[in-house]
Write a protein that holds these residues in place. Structure first.
Motif, short mmCIF file in Angstrom:
data_model
loop_
_atom_site.label_atom_id
_atom_site.label_comp_id
_atom_site.label_asym_id
_atom_site.label_seq_id
_atom_site.Cartn_x
_atom_site.Cartn_y
_atom_site.Cartn_z
N GLY A 242 0.81 -1.21 0.00
CA GLY A 242 0.00 0.00 0.00
C GLY A 242 0.85 1.26 0.00
N LYS A 243 2.15 1.09 -0.18
CA LYS A 243 3.06 2.23 -0.17
C LYS A 243 3.80 2.34 -1.49
CE LYS A 243 4.19 1.66 4.72
NZ LYS A 243 5.15 0.90 5.51
N ASN A 244 4.44 3.47 -1.67
CA ASN A 244 5.27 3.66 -2.85
C ASN A 244 6.44 2.67 -2.79
OD1 ASN A 244 7.70 5.64 -4.21
ND2 ASN A 244 5.79 5.34 -5.29
N PHE A 245 6.77 2.10 -3.95
CA PHE A 245 7.80 1.06 -3.96
C PHE A 245 9.21 1.64 -3.96
CE2 PHE A 245 9.63 -2.60 -6.70
CZ PHE A 245 10.08 -3.28 -5.57
N ALA A 246 9.50 2.47 -4.98
CA ALA A 246 10.84 3.06 -5.07
C ALA A 246 10.70 4.52 -5.46
CB ALA A 246 11.67 2.32 -6.11
N LYS A 247 11.63 5.34 -4.99
CA LYS A 247 11.54 6.78 -5.28
C LYS A 247 11.96 7.10 -6.71
CE LYS A 247 12.13 8.89 -0.69
NZ LYS A 247 12.35 7.83 0.31
N ILE A 248 13.05 6.44 -7.13
CA ILE A 248 13.57 6.73 -8.47
C ILE A 248 13.78 5.43 -9.23
CG2 ILE A 248 15.58 7.60 -9.75
CD1 ILE A 248 15.93 9.73 -7.61
N TRP A 249 13.32 5.41 -10.47
CA TRP A 249 13.57 4.27 -11.36
C TRP A 249 14.63 4.70 -12.36
CZ3 TRP A 249 11.58 -0.61 -10.86
CH2 TRP A 249 10.61 -0.76 -9.88
N MET A 250 15.78 4.06 -12.28
CA MET A 250 16.91 4.48 -13.12
C MET A 250 17.24 3.36 -14.10
SD MET A 250 20.57 5.72 -11.65
CE MET A 250 22.00 5.96 -12.69
N HIS A 251 17.15 3.67 -15.38
CA HIS A 251 17.33 2.64 -16.40
C HIS A 251 18.50 2.92 -17.34
CE1 HIS A 251 13.10 1.73 -15.17
NE2 HIS A 251 13.65 0.53 -15.16
N VAL A 252 19.27 1.90 -17.58
CA VAL A 252 20.48 2.02 -18.38
C VAL A 252 20.19 1.55 -19.81
CG1 VAL A 252 22.88 1.28 -18.60
CG2 VAL A 252 21.90 1.64 -16.33
N GLY A 253 20.68 2.32 -20.77
CA GLY A 253 20.44 2.01 -22.18
C GLY A 253 21.13 0.73 -22.64
N MET A 254 20.69 0.26 -23.77
CA MET A 254 21.21 -1.00 -24.30
C MET A 254 22.57 -0.81 -24.99
SD MET A 254 18.80 -3.27 -23.68
CE MET A 254 18.72 -2.43 -22.12
N VAL A 255 23.29 -1.90 -25.10
CA VAL A 255 24.52 -1.91 -25.87
C VAL A 255 24.21 -2.60 -27.20
CG1 VAL A 255 26.90 -2.76 -26.02
CG2 VAL A 255 25.96 -2.09 -23.80
N THR A 256 24.51 -1.92 -28.29
CA THR A 256 24.33 -2.55 -29.59
C THR A 256 25.71 -2.94 -30.13
OG1 THR A 256 24.42 -0.40 -30.66
CG2 THR A 256 22.25 -1.24 -30.13
N ILE A 257 25.72 -3.84 -31.09
CA ILE A 257 26.97 -4.28 -31.68
C ILE A 257 26.96 -3.85 -33.14
CG2 ILE A 257 28.44 -6.27 -32.22
CD1 ILE A 257 27.99 -6.16 -29.26
N ASN A 258 27.84 -2.94 -33.49
CA ASN A 258 27.87 -2.39 -34.85
C ASN A 258 26.48 -1.94 -35.30
OD1 ASN A 258 30.24 -4.88 -35.33
ND2 ASN A 258 30.71 -2.70 -35.42
N GLY A 259 25.80 -1.31 -34.38
CA GLY A 259 24.49 -0.77 -34.71
C GLY A 259 23.35 -1.76 -34.65
N GLU A 260 23.68 -3.02 -34.41
CA GLU A 260 22.62 -4.03 -34.35
C GLU A 260 22.35 -4.45 -32.92
OE1 GLU A 260 24.20 -7.17 -36.88
OE2 GLU A 260 22.34 -7.06 -38.03
N LYS A 261 21.16 -4.88 -32.71
CA LYS A 261 20.81 -5.40 -31.39
C LYS A 261 21.68 -6.63 -31.11
CE LYS A 261 17.06 -7.94 -29.24
NZ LYS A 261 16.68 -7.30 -27.98
#
Length: 467
Positions: A242-261
């Motif tokens: 019944g409470k807030n879970f986390a104050k901040i959600w911090m997400h890190v971007g993906m690493v692509t390989i030569n522009g590809e997933k």
RNA sequence: GGUGAGGUGGCAGAGCGGCUAUGCGUUCGCCUGCAGAGCGAAUCUAUAGGGGUUCGAAUCCCUUCCUCACCUCCA
């Protein structure tokens, strides 16, 4: 400091209290860790180092998902226990990440060691009417959590029409997700509803609530976890407490390989073992911190090679600093050094404090390296000036988790002897002899730097890609 | 189709209303017995296209085009 929060889509002030709690979604241990995992973990390791350097106590919890279909499948293929698979890859994890100079988290809880906590959480959810038992397991009723979709900005009706959700007639709603899955096979545990295994999302709710409580400061992970993993964690946790879970959600971007997933199916994944062997820890860390954490970065050989050059400058700078000799400091150089240190420290701290801009922070650091190298090039880098620069230099290196390869005192005196002999030969114009000694020194992994007045040296990290 | 993030010099990458980082690269020098590393100078006024707002925009608004990620397990 300020950090961008995915949930509120704004930068939020992290009003640096005495302690900051961070929960980082770790890896599922069914295969070797790769550069993508490395980026997320290095970002959080650096964040932690930065906060600690600012006098903040950080409590960092990072889980291991050690019960999962992929692990079980792999165990079947290899005809060994699931436990054997997960412990093998946990060992692989630590081997790789210790080498990457990632400080150990305060705790690495495993899903399999928190079954009881998960069961009680599920019981609570069932009791409050947020979850129900079907023929296949216990499910969370998404419709009961009115804020569902708030993190990933998805509308429930659009999700349903998306139609890519798993078909399961026993669920009341296609969006409902499993908290507990019934299974007769191993690994499995008894629960009030039947033998089986926990769903993926519930483990992070159970473990973060257990170790950090609710409304902790930062919950992090890769961007790809926003949906459904983190969305589901919020639904479960907030429904339960019944409470807030986390104050901040911090997400890190993906690493692509030569522009590809990067993906297993494309066969282009770069394992931590591989990148360590090829580039070494410092290059990998610099690469992972080269762009803003929230944006994707592309793994390309050219970029990594560029990073080697930068790293060589840092090594050069370090050895110039520690090998500086006595002498009177030029007043002007001393002033330049003092100002450069002050400027750099300010820029560095401000950059990291402003949504953790590692790109800006590292360029500030490189400016200091440049200044020191300039003074060294003009033959004015004496001990008293080095003493001004070195503490700041080392401190920033430490925040970034970088480490110059050092030399033992024995090696040091051996190197100095060889250099003296070589310089003797050079004076006598016996260049063959001088070059032979240089070769000998170079075989020790040491590069000589001839200045006008004297010769200094540096130990270069051996980097696989250098051949 | 939906959601989100972006499109900045040869490349990487900051800046997010005025002072236009930084690094790599390239060219030419300096230094050196040679080499490496380093240093210096030059190169590069770039901000996807089109409209606005403003005394002033890469930065704000509108619009067009494009890219990427996520929407299924995924760091």
């Amino acid at each position: 400091m300020k950090i961008f929060d995915t949930l509120s889509v704004t930068e939020k002030e992290l009003d640096a209290p005495a302690s900051i709690r961070i929960y980082l979604c770790g890896v599922t241990v069914y295969d070797d860790s790769h550069i993508g995992h490395a980026r997320t973990i290095i970002v959080f390791d650096t964040l932690r180092r930065f906060l600690e350097s600012q006098g903040v106590r950080v409590k960092l919890i990072q889980n291991f998902t050690d019960v999962d279909d992929k692990i079980i499948n792999r165990a079947r293929t290899e005809n060994v226990s699931a436990d054997k698979i997960s412990s093998r890859y946990i060992a692989n994890y630590f081997e790789g990440f210790d080498s990457l100079n990632v400080k150990r988290a305060d705790l690495y809880p495993k899903a399999t060691e928190h079954i009881a906590e998960m069961i009680s959480l599920i019981q609570g959810l069932v009791g409050k009417g947020f979850a129900y038992v079907s023929a296949n397991g216990v499910y969370f009723a998404v419709s009961k959590f009115t804020e569902y979709g708030k993190l990933s900005k998805k509308k429930i009706d659009e999700l349903i029409s998306g139609a890519r959700v798993e078909v399961d007639d026993t669920k009341k709603d296609p969006l409902d997700f499993a908290l507990w899955k019934f299974a007769e096979d191993e690994p499995g545990w008894d629960s009030p509803w039947g033998h089986g295994r926990p769903g993926w999302h519930i483990e992070c709710s159970a473990m973060s609530l257990k170790y950090l409580g609710s409304d902790f400061e930062i919950h992090g992970g890769g961007r790809d976890l926003i949906f459904p993993h983190h969305e589901n964690e919020i639904a479960q946790s907030e429904s339960y407490t019944g409470k807030n879970f986390a104050k901040i959600w911090m997400h890190v971007g993906m690493v692509t390989i030569n522009g590809e997933k990067m993906s297993k199916s494309l066969g282009n994944t770069k394992s931590v073992d591989f990148v360590l062997k090829k580039w070494g820890p410092n290059i990998v860390r610099l690469f992972c911190l080269s762009g803003h954490y929230s944006k994707p970065i592309d793994y390309s050989e050219d970029l990594l090679k560029e990073t080697i050059i930068k790293w060589r400058q840092v090594e050069n700078c370090y050895y110039e600093l520690i090998l500086s000799d006595d002498g009177a400091a030029d007043i002007n150089d001393e002033k330049i050094a003092r100002e450069a240190v002050k400027e750099t420290e300010k820029e560095f701290t401000e950059a990291l404090g402003s949504d953790f801009n590692t790109s800006l922070a590292t360029s500030a650091f490189f400016k200091l390296v440049k200044t020191a190298n300039q003074i060294a090039a003009s033959e004015h880098l004496v001990r008293s000036i080095a003493d001004i620069v070195l503490p700041a230099f080392e401190q920033m290196l430490d925040v970034l988790g970088l480490s110059v390869v050092r030399v033992s005192p024995e090696e040091k005196s051996k190197i100095n002897d060889l250099i003296n002999r070589r310089n003797m030969l050079r004076i006598q114009k016996d260049f063959h002899g001088a070059d032979a000694i240089r070769k000998e020194i170079s075989d020790m992994g040491i590069v000589l730097i001839d200045h006008k007045r004297r010769t200094i040296w540096m130990r270069q990290e051996k980097i696989g890609a250098d051949g």
